[in-house]
Scaffold this motif. Structure first.
Motif, short mmCIF file in Angstrom:
data_model
loop_
_atom_site.label_atom_id
_atom_site.label_comp_id
_atom_site.label_asym_id
_atom_site.label_seq_id
_atom_site.Cartn_x
_atom_site.Cartn_y
_atom_site.Cartn_z
N ASN A 8 22.08 14.75 23.64
CA ASN A 8 20.62 13.98 23.05
C ASN A 8 19.98 13.12 23.70
OD1 ASN A 8 21.73 15.22 20.60
ND2 ASN A 8 22.83 13.78 19.82
N ARG A 9 20.52 12.62 24.86
CA ARG A 9 19.61 11.71 25.84
C ARG A 9 18.87 12.60 26.60
NH1 ARG A 9 23.57 9.67 28.27
NH2 ARG A 9 23.91 7.78 27.11
N LEU A 10 19.15 13.83 27.00
CA LEU A 10 18.24 14.69 27.50
C LEU A 10 17.21 15.15 26.72
CD1 LEU A 10 20.66 17.15 29.39
CD2 LEU A 10 18.91 15.70 30.39
N ASN A 11 17.34 15.41 25.50
CA ASN A 11 16.43 15.75 24.23
C ASN A 11 15.16 14.55 24.19
OD1 ASN A 11 15.05 15.88 21.50
ND2 ASN A 11 16.24 17.65 21.72
N TRP A 12 15.99 13.31 23.93
CA TRP A 12 15.17 12.38 23.90
C TRP A 12 14.15 11.95 25.23
CZ3 TRP A 12 13.35 11.21 19.05
CH2 TRP A 12 14.14 11.45 18.06
N ASP A 13 15.06 11.82 26.21
CA ASP A 13 14.10 11.66 27.45
C ASP A 13 12.91 12.47 27.90
OD1 ASP A 13 15.74 9.57 27.97
OD2 ASP A 13 17.06 10.59 29.70
N GLU A 14 13.26 13.60 27.40
CA GLU A 14 12.02 14.70 27.53
C GLU A 14 10.93 14.55 26.70
OE1 GLU A 14 11.45 19.30 28.91
OE2 GLU A 14 12.74 18.79 27.29
N ARG A 15 11.01 13.96 25.42
CA ARG A 15 10.18 13.97 24.45
C ARG A 15 9.51 12.65 24.21
NH1 ARG A 15 13.20 17.79 23.48
NH2 ARG A 15 12.76 19.68 22.12
N ALA A 16 9.96 11.42 25.02
CA ALA A 16 9.35 10.15 24.98
C ALA A 16 7.93 10.22 25.58
CB ALA A 16 10.51 9.26 25.59
N GLU A 184 32.58 18.44 12.22
CA GLU A 184 31.85 19.35 13.11
C GLU A 184 30.31 18.88 12.92
OE1 GLU A 184 33.62 20.37 10.85
OE2 GLU A 184 35.18 20.72 11.82
N PRO A 185 29.27 19.02 13.93
CA PRO A 185 27.96 18.57 13.75
C PRO A 185 27.08 19.81 13.67
CG PRO A 185 28.59 18.88 16.30
CD PRO A 185 30.04 19.12 15.40
N TRP A 186 25.91 19.28 13.38
CA TRP A 186 24.94 20.38 13.43
C TRP A 186 24.38 20.54 15.08
CZ3 TRP A 186 21.85 17.37 9.25
CH2 TRP A 186 22.41 17.62 7.76
N ASP A 187 24.55 21.60 15.59
CA ASP A 187 24.12 21.96 16.77
C ASP A 187 23.26 22.62 17.06
OD1 ASP A 187 24.36 22.36 19.66
OD2 ASP A 187 26.47 22.30 19.98
N GLU A 188 22.01 22.31 17.26
CA GLU A 188 20.73 23.21 16.99
C GLU A 188 20.22 23.16 18.22
OE1 GLU A 188 19.59 22.61 12.57
OE2 GLU A 188 19.49 20.66 13.81
N ASP A 189 19.36 24.13 18.58
CA ASP A 189 18.36 24.43 19.76
C ASP A 189 16.98 24.89 19.07
OD1 ASP A 189 17.16 25.38 22.00
OD2 ASP A 189 19.13 25.64 22.82
N GLU A 190 16.21 23.94 19.15
CA GLU A 190 15.05 24.31 18.35
C GLU A 190 13.67 23.80 19.23
OE1 GLU A 190 14.61 22.87 14.63
OE2 GLU A 190 16.13 23.98 13.93
N PRO A 191 12.81 24.27 19.69
CA PRO A 191 11.70 23.88 20.40
C PRO A 191 10.73 22.97 19.70
CG PRO A 191 11.28 26.26 19.72
CD PRO A 191 12.60 25.89 19.21
N GLY A 192 9.79 22.28 20.51
CA GLY A 192 8.69 21.55 19.69
C GLY A 192 9.48 19.99 19.27
N THR A 193 8.76 19.33 18.70
CA THR A 193 8.96 17.95 18.26
C THR A 193 8.20 17.66 16.78
OG1 THR A 193 9.08 15.47 19.05
CG2 THR A 193 7.37 16.86 19.57
N VAL A 199 2.89 19.60 24.48
CA VAL A 199 3.85 19.82 25.90
C VAL A 199 4.73 20.73 24.99
CG1 VAL A 199 5.65 18.50 26.76
CG2 VAL A 199 3.43 17.38 26.28
N GLU A 200 5.36 21.60 25.99
CA GLU A 200 6.41 22.59 25.88
C GLU A 200 7.75 21.95 26.42
OE1 GLU A 200 5.73 26.46 26.94
OE2 GLU A 200 3.95 26.92 25.72
N PHE A 201 8.90 21.71 25.91
CA PHE A 201 10.17 21.28 26.28
C PHE A 201 10.93 22.33 27.01
CE2 PHE A 201 8.05 18.47 22.92
CZ PHE A 201 7.80 17.47 23.42
N GLU A 202 11.94 21.74 27.57
CA GLU A 202 13.02 22.75 28.28
C GLU A 202 14.37 22.26 27.34
OE1 GLU A 202 13.24 22.20 32.38
OE2 GLU A 202 11.22 22.96 32.84
#
Length: 274
Positions: A8-16, A184-193, A199-202
């Motif tokens: 989640n840190r990677l996800n938020w770091d990229e979107r900030a 068990e979490p929701w483990d999702e892989d979704e582009p965008g924000t 911006v396109e995210f990795e």
């Protein structure tokens, strides 16, 4: 399960940075107008009341627009978040727009240690925050540790019924996810924000959980908190169910049809025992 904090840190770091540049967060409005408040805090104000003079902590503060808004209302604010990139943007906003806010990098469960045992008169948790935590009981322990006796919790959050809706359906409201907290979490892989950006995210993977209303309230009550307010709302500050929502006042989104059939957010207030 992988380390959810690292994912989640990677996800938020990229979107900030993209969030800070998006008109939806409106950094330029904060800089131009010393009285400007975030739409989230303006929505909260009628229930939040007067916070002037309070020592406040904003858990999971992201890029700091709500934290700064509370400071503009007169609270002495500290913001805490796990994302260093988010805090970089939050500190930039405070420098450019003021007033000063103390920002601390840590995940929620590490907050008491990261804050050196400090306690606060107000703990504020903004919307879209609890879903990133696997255990609501541990969260309640943290809130208990961070509030001084008689201190106040203010929480506005996405309603667990809304989180349980399968947003892949646009013709019906279908429950596709658990209402209750599960191991068990929701483990999702979704582009965008959730904001307007080109911006396109990795890093698109995100790990989250739901927490039922009873689970959240019971976690607080069992620690001696008094619930002082609870309100369910028909709106949410983003397009949570695409294709079925319309934007209204304060940039809040509600269902186009049958808005009374589904609560989208809630506000929970509680006070720690003396």
């Amino acid at each position: 399960m992988d380390d959810y904090l690292a994912v989640n840190r990677l996800n938020w770091d990229e979107r900030a940075p993209a969030h800070a540049e998006s008109p939806d967060y409106g950094f330029d409005r904060f800089v131009a107008d010393p009285a400007h408040l975030s739409t989230v805090v303006r929505f909260d104000q009628p229930l939040l009341g007067d916070v002037a003079g309070l020592r406040g902590l904003h858990l999971q503060c992201h890029i700091g627009t709500d934290t700064l808004s509370l400071a503009r209302l007169g609270a002495t604010m500290t913001g805490l978040d796990l994302s260093p990139a988010s805090l970089e943007q939050a500190r930039r906003l405070a420098r450019e727009a003021g007033p000063d806010v103390d920002y601390v990098e840590a995940d929620v469960y590490s907050a008491p240690q990261a804050l050196g045992g400090r306690t606060f008169e107000l703990v504020y948790t903004g919307i879209g925050a609890l879903c990133w935590l696997p255990d609501i009981e541990r969260w309640a322990d943290v809130v208990d540790a961070l509030l001084e006796p008689g201190g106040r919790l203010f929480l506005r959050e996405g309603h667990p019924m809304m989180w349980a809706v399968d947003d892949g359906h646009t013709d019906v409201l279908a429950l596709g996810y658990s209402y209750f907290e599960t191991p068990e979490p929701w483990d999702e892989d979704e582009p965008g924000t959730y904001v307007a950006t080109d911006v396109e995210f990795e890093h698109n993977r995100a790990i989250s959980w739901n927490h039922g209303l009873g689970e959240t309230m019971t976690a607080l009550l069992s620690r001696g908190f008094e619930v002082t307010g609870f309100v369910e709302h028909r709106s949410v500050p983003w397009d949570a169910l695409p294709g079925r929502m319309v934007k209204g006042e304060l940039d809040e989104w509600s269902l186009v049809e049958h808005a009374d059939r589904l609560p989208l957010t809630y506000t929970l207030q509680a006070r720690k025992g003396r």
